[in-house]
Design an enzyme around this catalytic site. Structure first.
Site: not given
Ligand code: PLP
Ligand code: CA
Length: 306
Positions: A21-23
């Site tokens: 995940y980036d967010t």
């Protein structure tokens, strides 16, 4: 069927989770804090995620505060968060009034059943509000003596927005019901959480109070907070997040995990709020199971450091 939830309790598990995940979207109460008490290692976890270049957003069903008031709450814990990172159910309701109902700021008025957060967000969009925290609603109700009914209903009112009201009384319910009897007045709810955990007690949530209005009016509201996907759509529009690289972190199955699962996000349930490990693991027809679960948000920090 659904895969069984994976517990994040090893360094390898946490590292591979973080890589996906980036967010991250965080529910607030039960994940970051309980009322006024910050949960363990939350600051360290948020700092670790920021240092890894992750984008962090905060998504709460609490309608009593505006986004600006939430930013102040973060600051009181020594956590710096900008208003643009915060999405409250009071803001989601105001967006619904503007973007779905398309009511006209400056012309159409909103009757508020609830607290300052709803009024603040509507007023920031240019709407005139009535009701809400108006002190005259604290007076006992008499059908022939309410200042809100004397000159008849205000024909400029086009919507009722209802949320949690800790000053709930018969006067507020009675005037709100008069507006709900007008078919052209829309019925909007911030959220329908049945309960509200506070200091070890289970208290009535916004949904419990709004049910009074549902029973009296025979109408169903449009609820704007989690798990409504319009809230996620507005977050995606404002932030540009990639759903396939975003994880919703929460403590409640029927709001947070439902919100993430319906939106095609990853889901992480933490056990510092509403749900228990048994609840997280029990397959249910009613609620989605989380993809991941952890004892607490701080577990991410503990295992990422190993
Ligand atoms: N509604 C109210 C009025 C609250 O005070 C809270 C928690 O503080 C909530 C809802 C749930 O908030 P969250 O979605 O952050 O768990
Ligand atoms: Ca919560």
């Amino acid at each position: 069927g659904q895969q069984a939830p994976v517990k994040l309790d090893t360094p390898a598990g946490v590292h591979s989770f973080l890589d996906q995940y980036d967010t991250f979207l965080f529910d607030c109460d039960g994940v970051l804090w309980l009322g006024t008490h910050l949960l363990p290692l939350v600051k360290e976890t948020l700092a670790m995620l920021t240092a890894k270049g992750k984008q962090l957003y905060f998504v709460t069903n609490n309608s009593t505060k505006s986004r600006a008031a939430y930013a102040k709450k973060f600051a009181s814990f020594g956590i710096t968060v900008g208003v643009e990172q915060i999405f409250t159910s009071s803001y989601a309701a105001a967006l619904h009034v503007r973007d779905e109902l398309r009511l006209a700021p400056g012309a159409d008025k909103i009757w508020v059943f609830g607290e300052a957060g709803i009024q603040d967000e509507l007023q920031l969009m240019g709407y005139e509000t009535m009701g809400g925290a108006d002190e005259r609603l604290d007076a006992p109700f008499a059908a022939d003596a309410s200042p809100f009914l004397e000159g008849g209903l205000d024909p400029a009112v086009r919507a009722v927005v209802a949320g949690l009201d800790t000053h709930l009384n018969y006067h507020r319910l009675s005037v709100t019901l008069q507006y709900l009897q007008q078919p052209e007045v829309a019925f909007v709810a911030t959220n329908l959480d049945n309960t509200l955990p506070q200091k070890g007690l289970k208290l009535p949530g916004a949904g419990t109070m709004i049910q009074c209005l549902v029973t009296a009016s025979g109408r169903e509201p449009q609820a704007c907070g989690k798990p409504n996907q319009n809230m996620l759509k507005s977050i995606v529009a404002a932030t540009g997040l990639d759903r396939t690289r975003t994880c919703m972190v929460g403590d409640r199955l029927n709001t947070d995990m439902r919100f993430g699962a319906d939106g095609g996000l990853g889901t992480l349930l933490v056990l510092t709020g509403i749900e228990t490990e048994a609840g997280a693991l029990a397959p249910s027809a009613e609620h989605p199971q989380p993809a991941y679960y952890a004892d607490k948000l701080g577990s991410l920090y503990e295992f990422s450091e190993i």
